[in-house]
Design a protein around this motif. Structure first.
Motif, short mmCIF file in Angstrom:
data_model
loop_
_atom_site.label_atom_id
_atom_site.label_comp_id
_atom_site.label_asym_id
_atom_site.label_seq_id
_atom_site.Cartn_x
_atom_site.Cartn_y
_atom_site.Cartn_z
N ARG A 94 0.80 -1.23 0.00
CA ARG A 94 0.00 0.00 0.00
C ARG A 94 0.83 1.28 0.00
N VAL A 95 1.98 1.26 0.65
CA VAL A 95 2.66 2.56 0.86
C VAL A 95 4.05 2.70 0.21
N CYS A 96 4.61 1.63 -0.34
CA CYS A 96 5.93 1.77 -0.93
C CYS A 96 5.87 2.64 -2.19
N PRO A 155 8.35 0.44 11.25
CA PRO A 155 8.81 -0.59 10.31
C PRO A 155 10.21 -1.12 10.62
N ALA A 156 11.13 -0.26 11.05
CA ALA A 156 12.49 -0.73 11.33
C ALA A 156 12.48 -1.71 12.50
N GLY A 157 11.84 -1.30 13.59
CA GLY A 157 11.79 -2.15 14.78
C GLY A 157 11.05 -3.45 14.51
N PHE A 188 9.72 -2.37 22.72
CA PHE A 188 9.28 -1.24 23.55
C PHE A 188 8.76 -0.12 22.66
N GLU A 189 7.59 0.39 22.99
CA GLU A 189 7.00 1.47 22.20
C GLU A 189 6.49 2.56 23.14
N SER A 190 6.78 3.81 22.81
CA SER A 190 6.37 4.89 23.72
C SER A 190 4.88 5.22 23.61
N GLY A 201 3.40 0.37 15.83
CA GLY A 201 3.34 0.60 14.39
C GLY A 201 4.09 1.84 13.92
N GLY A 202 4.45 2.74 14.84
CA GLY A 202 5.19 3.94 14.44
C GLY A 202 4.36 4.79 13.49
N VAL A 203 5.01 5.30 12.46
CA VAL A 203 4.33 6.17 11.50
C VAL A 203 3.12 5.46 10.88
N LEU A 204 3.17 4.14 10.80
CA LEU A 204 2.06 3.40 10.18
C LEU A 204 0.76 3.62 10.95
N PHE A 254 -7.30 6.19 5.22
CA PHE A 254 -7.76 6.00 3.84
C PHE A 254 -6.66 5.49 2.92
N ARG A 255 -5.43 5.50 3.44
CA ARG A 255 -4.31 4.96 2.67
C ARG A 255 -3.85 3.63 3.24
N LEU A 256 -3.94 3.51 4.53
CA LEU A 256 -3.45 2.31 5.21
C LEU A 256 -4.35 2.07 6.42
N VAL A 283 8.46 4.71 27.31
CA VAL A 283 9.35 5.70 26.70
C VAL A 283 10.77 5.41 27.17
N ILE A 284 11.57 4.87 26.27
CA ILE A 284 12.95 4.56 26.65
C ILE A 284 13.72 5.88 26.74
N GLY A 285 14.53 5.95 27.79
CA GLY A 285 15.17 7.23 28.13
C GLY A 285 14.55 7.76 29.41
N GLY A 317 16.74 2.62 10.37
CA GLY A 317 15.51 3.32 10.02
C GLY A 317 15.72 4.82 10.08
N ASP A 318 14.64 5.55 10.23
CA ASP A 318 14.70 7.01 10.18
C ASP A 318 15.63 7.61 11.24
N VAL A 319 15.84 6.91 12.36
CA VAL A 319 16.70 7.46 13.40
C VAL A 319 18.15 7.55 12.92
N THR A 335 11.82 6.05 3.97
CA THR A 335 10.62 5.29 3.59
C THR A 335 10.43 4.08 4.49
N VAL A 336 9.22 3.56 4.45
CA VAL A 336 8.86 2.38 5.23
C VAL A 336 9.79 1.22 4.89
N VAL A 337 9.95 0.99 3.60
CA VAL A 337 10.69 -0.21 3.22
C VAL A 337 12.20 -0.03 3.44
C1 LIG Z 1 2.65 11.16 7.36
C2 LIG Z 1 3.70 10.27 6.80
C3 LIG Z 1 3.46 9.59 5.61
C4 LIG Z 1 4.42 8.75 5.08
N1 LIG Z 1 4.13 8.06 3.94
C5 LIG Z 1 5.01 7.15 3.46
C6 LIG Z 1 4.70 6.35 2.35
O1 LIG Z 1 3.65 6.46 1.73
N2 LIG Z 1 5.60 5.44 1.91
C7 LIG Z 1 6.79 5.26 2.57
O2 LIG Z 1 7.54 4.38 2.20
N3 LIG Z 1 7.13 6.03 3.64
C8 LIG Z 1 6.27 6.97 4.09
N4 LIG Z 1 6.60 7.75 5.17
C9 LIG Z 1 7.91 7.56 5.81
C10 LIG Z 1 7.93 6.31 6.67
O3 LIG Z 1 6.73 6.21 7.38
C11 LIG Z 1 9.09 6.31 7.64
O4 LIG Z 1 10.25 6.44 6.89
C12 LIG Z 1 9.17 5.01 8.43
O5 LIG Z 1 8.01 4.82 9.18
C13 LIG Z 1 10.36 4.99 9.35
O6 LIG Z 1 10.32 3.84 10.13
P1 LIG Z 1 11.07 3.74 11.54
O7 LIG Z 1 10.76 2.39 12.04
O8 LIG Z 1 12.48 4.13 11.36
O9 LIG Z 1 10.41 4.87 12.45
P2 LIG Z 1 8.91 5.19 12.90
O10 LIG Z 1 7.91 4.65 11.98
O11 LIG Z 1 8.92 6.65 13.15
O12 LIG Z 1 8.77 4.43 14.28
C14 LIG Z 1 9.49 4.81 15.41
C15 LIG Z 1 8.73 4.38 16.64
O13 LIG Z 1 9.55 4.53 17.77
C16 LIG Z 1 8.81 5.07 18.82
N5 LIG Z 1 9.72 5.74 19.74
C17 LIG Z 1 10.36 6.91 19.58
N6 LIG Z 1 11.10 7.21 20.64
C18 LIG Z 1 10.94 6.20 21.52
C19 LIG Z 1 11.44 5.94 22.82
N7 LIG Z 1 12.25 6.78 23.42
N8 LIG Z 1 11.05 4.80 23.44
C20 LIG Z 1 10.19 3.93 22.83
N9 LIG Z 1 9.70 4.14 21.60
C21 LIG Z 1 10.06 5.25 20.95
C22 LIG Z 1 7.85 6.01 18.14
O14 LIG Z 1 6.73 6.28 18.95
C23 LIG Z 1 7.50 5.22 16.90
O15 LIG Z 1 6.40 4.38 17.14
C24 LIG Z 1 5.66 8.61 5.73
C25 LIG Z 1 5.91 9.31 6.91
C26 LIG Z 1 4.96 10.14 7.44
C27 LIG Z 1 5.25 10.87 8.72
#
Ligand SMILES: Cc1cc2nc3c(=O)[nH]c(=O)nc-3n(C[C@H](O)[C@H](O)[C@H](O)COP(=O)(O)OP(=O)(O)OC[C@H]3O[C@@H](n4cnc5c(N)ncnc54)[C@H](O)[C@@H]3O)c2cc1C
Lengths: 286, 483
Positions: free
Chosen positions: B97-99, B156-158, B175-177, B182-185, B192-194, B219-221, B449-451, B457-459
């Motif tokens: 759906r989102v890649c 997605p990374a975790g 662990f999730e804060s 699901g994070g961004v998901l 309507f997209r996911l 919340v880690i930290g 992942g994004d950190v 991106t998700v993937v």
């Molecule tokens: C609105 C939006 C739309 C997007 N649309 C798309 C798309 O269509 N296609 C696509 O490929 N990418 C899309 N992206 C980008 C994609 O969602 C991210 O790149 C991806 O989710 C990153 O994954 P991640 O696991 O690194 O981080 P995240 O998905 O951000 O997950 C990190 C998680 O860690 C948790 N966390 C943070 N700090 C702590 C802590 N101290 N202790 C415990 N938990 C903690 C957060 O609450 C969060 O749940 C979109 C992003 C946004 C914001």
């Protein structure tokens, strides 16, 4: 789920709850807050930690019923549980031996000021406390505050108990008389009270720390809804606060931001009261 | 269908995705793309010519076995398709759906050279949804090793890391804060997209099969530090994302009605504010909304705004509601997925290209009264290779808006770094980690992942989680002397 182990009614609209959250209690420190959600439908509400007991694994919160969410929370009973109880969040209060300090608690703000006053006293400070509320009904924890203060001044806006004055009255007198003794001031209460405390102390140049309770969602720095404007720019209450230098806060923006969802809040209360009435009627009827 | 010639396969047109009508869907939060039927899926899979040397997989950051799953689909072997999918991707219903397929697998599909690529993403979703509904092929877990791994962040990374580590028999605690995984998901990408039921379904299914323990509200930290996790667990993975929003440094950003896309989307998605007052959290959009930025986040914020306006006007019948996307570059540079831009335009979002805000104007009660912008032209390419936008002197103008949503870059969530001594970060705040292994500067701690990359991106986040998982598994097998 986080169970309510004990509930106390401090006044009509002010409820105390001791909640089981062992992992949060292990880390809690004065000045920090938790985010609480009643159930699947609930808002995430930030509440300052009023007390904690690491051994018993409990956190005490005090809530003033104001919006729909806090009204609903206030109706929860011992044995019921919160869906979310996240924390401890925010930076703890900086506790050290400063000398003589003043702790000001207004209304429900008396609750979070209490552990700060206690910690300051334990650290060797002489603690002068001022607590106040609109009326006698809304006042609580006078005894607890007395226990941790060298001097306690109690006031009510309407004079129904203690001195008839806003908290800024006695505060100004203390500053007039003993300016050089006072090392720091903490003030927690409604934003408007913290604003006037800060305005009162500013001419005397005494550091004044306020604890802000803004609109907030995640509480981890992700939304920015809680941002507050300081002299040096915007900061987030959830991760940079909740305590700030009261002399640097732009209070007008803060007060305006707090009012942003007022209309929706009123609508939610009306709907909630309607549902309660229906439930009540059904219970009576059945 | 087996037995078709290459020529016959190549003459089948790319199958369109059944969708809700733009008029209808812009007033609801139901999923826009309805998904392939069995017949559409078969016909689309028949288009795959099973190249001798397929390039589609090279385009996929997690290396989904695309030819294998498509071949099984062609043969009508659903179980085979699911099995092939799950080798490298346990979040197929999400990725499908989102890649941004158009710059990944579908870009490198051989058919794309002469015509339209196989709709790999749509088929991936088809397989993912099939498996979510039927659970034909549960993930298998190796015998318990007695080792335990902490994964911080359930995006997605975790998730990808947790799945791969748990498959090898290690105990995983996630662990999730926030209060849902699901994070961004869950907090960012709209229903309507996911649909959130899809995200929850994927996570629950994987967690149940593999015995992953999900601890929300952690919340880690704060409740525990990374340092404490290192002491208790054999390995720690940080996938905490980049959710800290940024605002333009222009006057007026703290007025009421100015918010980050994260705040807006978190209210709408995580807290379900579009169903206020049934859900308690409110959200306010005005009559005229400007969304600043043009990535996926901006498209999501714009399309949510539009839906909220239309839902409101169903009862109040207001006209004149508008949602603008304000972007300083031109259409060509828009970073959002092509499909999202197309959908946004269909639904009535207005795009103001080559436009940059310079000031948000306030009214007496500190609300938004308008936004002053300046026109831009594109100059020489900058370090990102895109042409740099340059302001046109004297071209300032005002647009009439009452709500401004900033969908600009984000930086890493800050709290996880409290109590993590030695964890090195870049000047942008991202964690320094080895690209191949995900190892950070602290022994026993991986990140991805994004950190690490900043918003991506998700993937790609999943790919980083999987690479770290592979390294963690190797490390736990035979803990090396050196890091
Ligand atoms: C609105 C939006 C739309 C997007 N649309 C798309 C798309 O269509 N296609 C696509 O490929 N990418 C899309 N992206 C980008 C994609 O969602 C991210 O790149 C991806 O989710 C990153 O994954 P991640 O696991 O690194 O981080 P995240 O998905 O951000 O997950 C990190 C998680 O860690 C948790 N966390 C943070 N700090 C702590 C802590 N101290 N202790 C415990 N938990 C903690 C957060 O609450 C969060 O749940 C979109 C992003 C946004 C914001």
């Amino acid at each position: 789920m986080y169970e309510i182990l004990r509930k106390e009614t401090l006044s009509d609209a002010v409820k105390l709850m001791v909640v089981s959250a062992p992992a949060v209690a292990r880390k809690a420190q004065p000045g920090q807050f938790v985010i609480v959600r009643t159930d699947e439908y609930g808002e995430r509400i930030p509440l300052t930690i009023a007390d904690f007991d690491a051994e018993a694994g409990t956190i005490t919160i005090i809530l003033q019923e104001a919006g729909k969410s806090t009204l609903q929370m206030g109706r929860m009973q011992q044995g019921e549980a919160f869906a979310t109880f996240t924390g401890p969040l925010g930076h703890p209060t900086e506790i050290a031996c400063f000398g003589t300090v003043v702790c000001v608690g207004g209304g429900v703000g008396i609750a979070p000021v209490y552990p700060i006053a206690r910690a300051l006293r334990d650290a060797g400070n002489a603690v002068i406390s001022i607590i106040g509320a609109r009326n006698r009904e809304l006042l609580f924890w006078e005894d607890r505050m007395r226990d941790v203060s060298d001097e306690l001044i109690v006031c009510t806006d309407d004079g129904s108990y203690g001195r008839k004055s806003l908290v800024t009255g006695p505060l100004k007198e203390i500053l007039e008389q003993r300016r050089h003794e006072i090392a720091r001031i903490w003030a927690i209460g409604p934003a408007i009270m913290m604003k006037f405390v800060s305005l009162t102390t500013e001419p005397y140049g005494v550091a004044t720390i306020v604890s802000l309770n803004t609109i907030m969602i995640d509480g981890t720095g992700m939304c920015g809804g809680c941002r507050v404007v300081l002299e040096e720019g915007a900061q987030f209450v959830c991760v940079d606060g909740p305590e700030f230098d009261g002399h640097k806060v732009d209070w007008d923006i803060l007060l305006a931001r707090q009012r942003f969802y007022q209309e929706e809040e009123r609508a939610a209360i009306r709907r909630w009261e309607h549902i309660c009435r229906l439930q009540h009627a059904a219970a009576e009827g059945g | 269908m087996p037995g078709l010639t290459q020529r016959q396969r190549m003459s089948i047109p790319r199958q369109g995705m059944p969708e809700q009508d733009p008029q209808v869907r812009s007033a609801n939060f139901d999923e826009v793309a309805l998904g392939f039927t069995e017949e559409l899926a078969k016909r689309e899979a028949d288009r795959c010519i099973q190249c001798a040397r397929p390039h589609c997989v090279e385009g996929c950051p997690v290396g989904v076995l695309i030819p294998e799953f498509l071949s099984a689909l062609r043969d009508g072997d659903m179980l085979g398709a699911v099995r092939a999918m799950k080798v490298n991707n346990s979040l197929a219903a999400v990725c499908g759906r989102v890649c941004p397929q158009e710059v990944q697998c579908e870009q490198t599909c051989v058919l794309a050279r002469k015509g339209e690529p196989v709709a790999i993403g749509r088929l991936e979703r088809y397989v993912g949804d099939y498996e979510l509904a039927r659970r034909t092929c549960p993930l298998q877990r190796a015998p318990a090793t007695g080792k335990q791994v902490a994964v911080v962040g359930s995006g997605p990374a975790g998730l990808a890391c947790a799945v791969d580590v748990a498959r090898q028999g290690h105990r995983v605690v996630l662990f999730e804060s926030l209060h849902s995984a699901g994070g961004v998901l869950v907090y960012g990408i709209p229903e309507f997209r996911l649909p959130k039921s899809v995200v929850r379904g994927e996570i629950d299914y994987a967690a149940e099969c593999l015995g992953i323990e999900v601890r929300v509200d952690h919340v880690i930290g704060r409740i525990l530090t990374t340092q404490e996790l290192i002491e208790e667990y054999d390995a720690v993975f940080l996938g905490t994302g980049a959710g800290l929003p940024s605002f333009l440094r222009i006057p007026g950003i703290n007025l009421n009605g100015v918010m980050s896309a994260n705040e807006f989307l978190t209210r709408v998605n995580l807290m379900k504010a579009y169903r206020f007052p049934e859900y308690d959290t409110p959200v306010r959009v005005g009559r005229r909304v400007a969304v600043v930025g043009a990535g996926n986040v901006a498209m999501d914020a714009a399309r949510c705004s539009l839906r909220l306006q239309r839902l409101r006007s169903l009862s109040a019948s207001e006209s004149g509601d508008e949602v603008h996307v304000v972007y300083r570059r031109s259409r060509v540079e828009v970073p959002a997925r092509a499909e999202e831009v197309h959908h946004a335009e269909q639904e009535g979002v207005i795009f103001d290209f080559l436009t940059s805000p310079v000031e948000i104007l306030g009214d007496a009660s500190l609300g938004v009264a308008g936004m002053r912008c300046i026109r831009m032209v594109l100059g020489e390419p900058d370090s990102s290779g895109r042409r740099r936008p340059v302001p046109v002197q004297g071209s300032e103008f005002e647009i009439d808006v009452d709500t401004v949503i900033f969908a600009l870059g984000t930086s890493p969530n800050p709290l996880v770094f409290l109590g993590s001594p030695g964890l090195e970060r870049t000047k942008w705040g991202t964690v320094v980690a080895d690209e191949q292994t995900g190892r950070t500067t602290v022994r026993g701690v991986w990140a991805g992942g994004d950190v690490v990359t900043g918003a991506a991106t998700v993937v790609s986040a999943m790919g980083a989680g999987r690479r770290a998982a592979a390294d963690i598994v190797g490390y736990l097998q035979d803990v090396p002397e050196t890091w």
